[in-house]
Motif scaffolding. Structure first.
Motif, short mmCIF file in Angstrom:
data_model
loop_
_atom_site.label_atom_id
_atom_site.label_comp_id
_atom_site.label_asym_id
_atom_site.label_seq_id
_atom_site.Cartn_x
_atom_site.Cartn_y
_atom_site.Cartn_z
N ARG A 18 2.46 72.57 0.35
CA ARG A 18 3.23 71.33 0.47
C ARG A 18 4.52 71.57 1.24
NH1 ARG A 18 3.95 69.23 -5.41
NH2 ARG A 18 5.27 67.73 -4.34
N LEU A 19 5.18 72.69 0.96
CA LEU A 19 6.42 73.02 1.66
C LEU A 19 6.18 73.28 3.14
CD1 LEU A 19 8.09 75.30 -1.01
CD2 LEU A 19 8.99 73.11 -0.21
N VAL A 20 5.11 73.99 3.44
CA VAL A 20 4.76 74.27 4.83
C VAL A 20 4.51 72.97 5.58
CG1 VAL A 20 2.96 75.24 6.33
CG2 VAL A 20 3.89 76.61 4.46
N GLU A 21 3.77 72.06 4.97
CA GLU A 21 3.47 70.78 5.61
C GLU A 21 4.74 69.95 5.80
OE1 GLU A 21 1.72 67.99 7.67
OE2 GLU A 21 0.74 69.85 7.06
N ALA A 23 7.82 71.12 6.07
CA ALA A 23 8.60 71.79 7.11
C ALA A 23 8.06 71.43 8.49
CB ALA A 23 8.58 73.30 6.89
N ARG A 24 6.75 71.45 8.62
CA ARG A 24 6.13 71.10 9.90
C ARG A 24 6.46 69.66 10.28
NH1 ARG A 24 0.67 72.37 8.96
NH2 ARG A 24 1.31 74.52 9.32
N SER A 25 6.38 68.77 9.31
CA SER A 25 6.68 67.36 9.54
C SER A 25 8.14 67.15 9.96
CB SER A 25 6.38 66.57 8.27
OG SER A 25 6.78 65.24 8.38
N ASP A 26 9.04 67.92 9.35
CA ASP A 26 10.47 67.81 9.65
C ASP A 26 10.91 68.71 10.81
OD1 ASP A 26 10.74 66.00 7.58
OD2 ASP A 26 11.46 67.49 6.14
N GLU A 33 13.55 74.55 5.61
CA GLU A 33 13.13 73.43 4.76
C GLU A 33 13.50 73.68 3.30
OE1 GLU A 33 11.64 69.67 4.01
OE2 GLU A 33 11.99 70.63 5.93
N ILE A 34 13.25 74.89 2.83
CA ILE A 34 13.59 75.21 1.44
C ILE A 34 15.10 75.13 1.22
CG2 ILE A 34 13.61 77.08 -0.27
CD1 ILE A 34 10.85 77.92 0.90
N VAL A 35 15.90 75.65 2.15
CA VAL A 35 17.35 75.57 2.04
C VAL A 35 17.79 74.11 2.04
CG1 VAL A 35 19.54 76.08 3.22
CG2 VAL A 35 17.80 77.86 3.01
N HIS A 36 17.24 73.32 2.93
CA HIS A 36 17.58 71.89 3.00
C HIS A 36 17.27 71.19 1.68
CE1 HIS A 36 17.80 67.77 4.44
NE2 HIS A 36 16.60 67.59 3.94
N LEU A 37 16.09 71.42 1.14
CA LEU A 37 15.70 70.77 -0.11
C LEU A 37 16.56 71.22 -1.28
CD1 LEU A 37 11.83 70.89 0.35
CD2 LEU A 37 13.28 68.85 0.39
N LEU A 38 16.90 72.50 -1.34
CA LEU A 38 17.77 72.99 -2.41
C LEU A 38 19.17 72.40 -2.30
CD1 LEU A 38 16.71 76.74 -2.57
CD2 LEU A 38 16.38 75.01 -4.36
N GLU A 39 19.71 72.36 -1.09
CA GLU A 39 21.04 71.77 -0.91
C GLU A 39 21.05 70.30 -1.30
OE1 GLU A 39 21.96 72.72 3.17
OE2 GLU A 39 23.00 74.55 2.58
N ALA A 40 20.01 69.57 -0.91
CA ALA A 40 19.93 68.15 -1.26
C ALA A 40 19.81 67.97 -2.77
CB ALA A 40 18.73 67.51 -0.55
N ALA A 41 19.01 68.79 -3.41
CA ALA A 41 18.84 68.69 -4.86
C ALA A 41 20.13 69.00 -5.59
CB ALA A 41 17.72 69.63 -5.32
#
Length: 52
Positions: A18-21, A23-26, A33-41
């Protein structure tokens, strides 16, 4: 790179996919992507009283 830390992280296969998909989409690397999601959370957490 002095202000960054490396970690080893184990993820369930389905979550990784799910994370790979996402990241690809974004158009980001998986790491970005993981850093972005953690910062947003963490930005939106603001005193979550539902955590143990």
């Amino acid at each position: 790179m002095a202000d960054e830390k490396r970690i080893s992280l184990r993820l369930p296969t389905d979550l990784h996919a799910r994370l790979v998909e996402q990241a690809r989409s974004d158009r980001r690397s998986l790491n970005s992507e993981i850093v972005h999601l953690l910062e947003a959370a963490l930005t939106n957490a603001g005193g979550d009283d539902k955590s143990p």
